[in-house]
Each structure stands twice: as C-alpha cells, then as structure tokens.
Design an enzyme around this catalytic site. Structure first.
Site, PDB file in Angstrom:
ATOM      1  N   PHE A  73     -44.479 -11.946   6.537  1.00 34.05           N
ATOM      2  CA  PHE A  73     -44.927 -10.778   7.300  1.00 34.05           C
ATOM      3  C   PHE A  73     -44.065 -10.518   8.535  1.00 34.05           C
ATOM      4  O   PHE A  73     -44.033  -9.389   9.019  1.00 34.05           O
ATOM      5  CB  PHE A  73     -46.366 -10.989   7.816  1.00 34.05           C
ATOM      6  CG  PHE A  73     -47.399 -11.060   6.740  1.00 34.05           C
ATOM      7  CD1 PHE A  73     -48.038  -9.919   6.289  1.00 34.05           C
ATOM      8  CD2 PHE A  73     -47.742 -12.275   6.164  1.00 34.05           C
ATOM      9  CE1 PHE A  73     -48.999  -9.989   5.292  1.00 34.05           C
ATOM     10  CE2 PHE A  73     -48.702 -12.346   5.170  1.00 34.05           C
ATOM     11  CZ  PHE A  73     -49.330 -11.208   4.734  1.00 34.05           C
ATOM     12  N   TYR A 141     -35.834   1.189  10.455  1.00 36.66           N
ATOM     13  CA  TYR A 141     -36.953   0.342  10.004  1.00 36.66           C
ATOM     14  C   TYR A 141     -37.043   0.347   8.475  1.00 36.66           C
ATOM     15  O   TYR A 141     -37.043  -0.705   7.827  1.00 36.66           O
ATOM     16  CB  TYR A 141     -38.261   0.842  10.626  1.00 36.66           C
ATOM     17  CG  TYR A 141     -39.489   0.211  10.020  1.00 36.66           C
ATOM     18  CD1 TYR A 141     -39.703  -1.159  10.110  1.00 36.66           C
ATOM     19  CD2 TYR A 141     -40.431   0.980   9.332  1.00 36.66           C
ATOM     20  CE1 TYR A 141     -40.828  -1.747   9.541  1.00 36.66           C
ATOM     21  CE2 TYR A 141     -41.559   0.402   8.771  1.00 36.66           C
ATOM     22  CZ  TYR A 141     -41.750  -0.954   8.870  1.00 36.66           C
ATOM     23  OH  TYR A 141     -42.857  -1.538   8.301  1.00 36.66           O
TER      24      TYR A 141
HETATM   25  N1  UFG Z   1     -50.664  10.515  15.160  1.00 34.32           N
HETATM   26  C1  UFG Z   1     -51.140  11.426  16.057  1.00 34.32           C
HETATM   27  N2  UFG Z   1     -51.459  10.983  17.304  1.00 34.32           N
HETATM   28  C2  UFG Z   1     -51.335   9.673  17.667  1.00 34.32           C
HETATM   29  C3  UFG Z   1     -50.839   8.738  16.732  1.00 34.32           C
HETATM   30  C4  UFG Z   1     -50.501   9.201  15.485  1.00 34.32           C
HETATM   31  O1  UFG Z   1     -51.275  12.611  15.750  1.00 34.32           O
HETATM   32  O2  UFG Z   1     -51.635   9.355  18.841  1.00 34.32           O
HETATM   33  C5  UFG Z   1     -50.333  10.967  13.798  1.00 34.32           C
HETATM   34  C6  UFG Z   1     -48.892  10.698  13.400  1.00 34.32           C
HETATM   35  O3  UFG Z   1     -48.049  11.706  13.872  1.00 34.32           O
HETATM   36  C7  UFG Z   1     -49.032  10.669  11.879  1.00 34.32           C
HETATM   37  C8  UFG Z   1     -50.426  10.074  11.644  1.00 34.32           C
HETATM   38  O4  UFG Z   1     -51.114  10.250  12.890  1.00 34.32           O
HETATM   39  O5  UFG Z   1     -49.008  11.948  11.375  1.00 34.32           O
HETATM   40  C9  UFG Z   1     -50.407   8.593  11.328  1.00 34.32           C
HETATM   41  O6  UFG Z   1     -49.580   7.945  12.282  1.00 34.32           O
HETATM   42  P1  UFG Z   1     -49.502   6.367  12.417  1.00 34.32           P
HETATM   43  O7  UFG Z   1     -48.561   6.068  13.544  1.00 34.32           O
HETATM   44  O8  UFG Z   1     -50.881   5.796  12.490  1.00 34.32           O
HETATM   45  O9  UFG Z   1     -48.912   5.889  11.042  1.00 34.32           O
HETATM   46  P2  UFG Z   1     -47.560   6.344  10.289  1.00 34.32           P
HETATM   47  O10 UFG Z   1     -48.014   7.165   9.132  1.00 34.32           O
HETATM   48  O11 UFG Z   1     -46.560   6.935  11.186  1.00 34.32           O
HETATM   49  O12 UFG Z   1     -46.971   4.925   9.914  1.00 34.32           O
HETATM   50  C10 UFG Z   1     -47.122   4.363   8.660  1.00 34.32           C
HETATM   51  C11 UFG Z   1     -46.922   2.864   8.814  1.00 34.32           C
HETATM   52  C12 UFG Z   1     -45.494   2.551   9.172  1.00 34.32           C
HETATM   53  C13 UFG Z   1     -44.597   3.202   8.141  1.00 34.32           C
HETATM   54  C14 UFG Z   1     -44.840   4.678   8.103  1.00 34.32           C
HETATM   55  C15 UFG Z   1     -43.985   5.339   7.044  1.00 34.32           C
HETATM   56  O13 UFG Z   1     -47.798   2.364   9.829  1.00 34.32           O
HETATM   57  O14 UFG Z   1     -45.300   1.153   9.174  1.00 34.32           O
HETATM   58  O15 UFG Z   1     -46.190   4.915   7.785  1.00 34.32           O
HETATM   59  O16 UFG Z   1     -43.772   6.683   7.369  1.00 34.32           O
HETATM   60  F1  UFG Z   1     -43.304   2.994   8.481  1.00 34.32           F
END
Ligand code: UFG
Length: 342
Positions: A73, A141
C-alpha cells in the site's frame, strides 16, 4: 499466512491489516509514518517503522518474519502534489516498488497484492470503466502507478510471482466501530472534507458545476474502505499461481458531488453552506467502475454498498475524532504504541 503489509498504518492499509488478522493471518507492517499513524495499526500486528526503499529493512522483515506474501500500500496519493513534485512520486511509487519486488525475488516470496488506482486510466473514453479500458494516465501519480504495474507484470513473468493488482475508484467510510478512519494531512477527498465542514461549521466548495453531467458536478463511484480491505483478503487468498491479474474495485454506481453533499447533510442532520467554485485541474467528469471481474473472479460483494452507510461510518469517525489519531485515543491501540519496533 504470514503477510507483510507496507503502508499498513495508512487509511486503507490499516483497515486491511485488521481484516487480515480477523481472517487468521499473521501480519507484519512496514510504514515510515510520514502519512500513516502508528495508532491506526491493529495491536495484534508487528510494526516496523521504515521505508520500502530500505533494502536492509525489507530483507530483515522478509527473512526474520518468514513472510509468505506482501500487500503493498505504501505510496503517495495526491494527484495535484504529483504534478508539482513528480520525482517524489516516481521514487516512492515506482522505484520503491522495484526495491520491494527485488527483495521479494531474493527472499523467494511469491505472492503479491498491489494497490493501484483508477488514475491509470486517465480520462475515460467510455463508462463504466472495465479493466480493458485504455490506460493513458494524465498525472505523474497515475503514471507512477502504471509503471509499477508494468514492473509487477514483468516480475510475474520472469520469476513466477503471483500478483493481483487492485485498481481503486473512490474509497470512503471508516471502521463501523469508529476506532479507525481517514486522517490525511492535508485532506483532499470529498467526503471527509464535507464532514469536516459540517463539524467545523464552515462551507464546502464544489470544484466545478459546469460538467456534462445531470446536475453539472462530477460523478464518482464510492466503495466502503472495509469492503476494499475485504477485497484484499480475498485477492490474497485466491491468488492464482503464476498469474498477474488486474481487477477494478468500485460499486458500479455513480454519485455526483451534489448528491454526496445531500447524503452527508441527511446523515449529519444539518444543511451545509455550499460554494460553487471553479473546476479542479485533472478531474474527469465521470469515473464509474465496472466491477464485474472482481465479483466473478474473487466472489467479492460489498457489505456496505449504500452511500448513506459509507457516510454514516465516516461521520462516526470524524465526529468522535476531531483531531484524528492525535486526539481521542483508543486505549487498546494506545498500549500498542510501546510495541513499535524502529
Ligand atoms: N471535490 C469537491 N470539493 C472538495 C473535494 C472534492 O468538489 O472539497 C470533488 C472533486 O473535484 C471530484 C470529486 O469531488 O470531482 C471527488 O474528489 P476526490 O478528491 O474525493 O476524489 P478523486 O475522484 O479526485 O480521486 C480519486 C482517488 C485518487 C485517484 C483519482 C483518479 O481518490 O486516488 O480518483 O482520478 F487518483
């Protein structure tokens, strides 16, 4: 089985350590504690503090603990940080995985389960995303994880390693008993950020409301961290000799950012202040997994498929641990900190 878990003090690693031990495995953890928390590690595991890039530590662990399998991990996981500091990502996520694979080959350890990510797919060309979807990562990443995947496949071929690569979609939730949960610094993930906003009575910002989705916000596929941990146990126990398998893990159901905010408001019982902000760089509009393969190959089923349950468990953790692991301490875990081997 005697299992080494790298990154076992982290969010997903610590839940998996607990599931492994509950399934009868003996667990040794290596974690440098740069992001993870010693208090998150199940007291029944042995914890070594160090890096997977430390060959001497790896040799010592693999030999002295007579390790039969490794779950890897330990990694850096922030997409935006990887753009600013790619060397750190290639070193930790790729080069350190190579060190680990080299140590496993030398020690004759033949079983491997690897944490990968939906980020290896890049911008989806179709949805739901299955494992045959093209891999065109758009961040260091994602590329660092893809490079590690390629190395694993080659080591399987050359040295008879058996490996399962799990590509995670969005992971959330916490242990249902509320004793372990998500404690990232900084926190970038949506659900913990919403719950912190609810707890601290601040606003939550939506990153983009002009996506081509029904309500204009991004859609993601959320899986409970305990279900993900359980998938690792199944992946380990069902490893096919000499094979290298790639499996997506998600719920196959998409929720928009607005829908997640509503689910959180229902669980917490308050209306949140929402700021509609600009898009965040690198966010695809929709990421939803096809998880058909993991259901068929491992017989995996989600125990906690409902977004409401995922949020409830996360809220239980965040509301009782406002300072994460630095705050409220589970007494059984506290006792364990004295067993830390450094
Ligand atoms: N978001 C918001 N406000 C916030 C945080 C997030 O609107 O304060 C949105 C982001 O823009 C996104 C969604 O919520 O549209 C989810 O965001 P996260 O950061 O929770 O998760 P991600 O989809 O960006 O990340 C996931 C995994 C990563 C991986 C990625 C691949 O956690 O490890 O998908 O795109 F790399």
């Amino acid at each position: 089985m005697k299992v080494l878990v790298t990154g076992g003090a982290g969010y997903i690693g610590s839940h998996t350590v607990r599931e492994l031990i509950n399934s009868g495995h003996r667990v040794t953890v290596i974690d440098d504690l740069s992001k993870g928390h010693a208090l998150a590690v199940d007291p029944r595991a042995t914890l070594f503090r160090g890096s997977t890039g430390d060959s001497a530590l790896l040799r010592r662990c693999l030999d002295a603990e007579q390790i039969e399998a490794v779950l890897h991990f330990a990694a850096n996981i922030e997409v935006s940080e990887s753009v600013l500091d790619p060397v750190r990502y290639y070193r930790n996520n790729f080069a350190n995985t190579l060190s680990l694979l080299g140590a496993m080959v030398s020690a004759g350890v033949k079983r491997f389960v690897f944490s990968s990510t939906a980020a290896v797919y890049g911008n989806p060309v179709e949805t739901p995303i299955d494992e045959l979807h093209p891999s065109q990562p758009i961040s260091p990443y994602g590329r660092s994880k893809m490079m590690a995947e390629l190395a694993i496949k080659d080591v399987c071929h050359a040295h008879g390693l058996s490996a399962t690569i799990l590509r995670y979609f969005n992971v959330a939730g916490a242990g249902p008993d509320g004793s372990i949960g998500e404690d990232h610094h900084p926190e970038s993930h949506l659900i913990p950020r919403i719950l912190r906003a609810a707890r601290d009575v601040t606003d939550i910002q939506i990153f983009g409301t002009d996506y081509d989705t029904p309500d204009g916000t991004c859609i993601r596929d959320y899986v409970h961290v305990v279900d993900l941990a359980h998938a690792h146990v199944l992946a380990l126990e069902k490893l096919k000799e000499g094979s290298c398998q790639v499996l997506n893990i998600g719920s196959e159901t998409g929720f928009s950012v607005r829908e997640v905010i509503t689910a959180c408001e229902q669980v917490v019982g308050t209306k949140l202040g929402v700021i509609e902000g600009h898009r965040r760089d690198g966010d695809p509009a929709i990421l939803v997994a096809s998880s058909r393969r993991i259901r068929e190959d491992l017989g995996w089923r989600a125990r906690y498929p409902e977004i409401r349950t995922i949020v409830q468990h996360a809220w239980h953790w965040h509301s009782t641990h406002p300072l994460g692991f630095r705050g409220k301490i589970n007494p059984s875990v506290e006792a364990h900190s004295s067993t830390l081997e450094i």
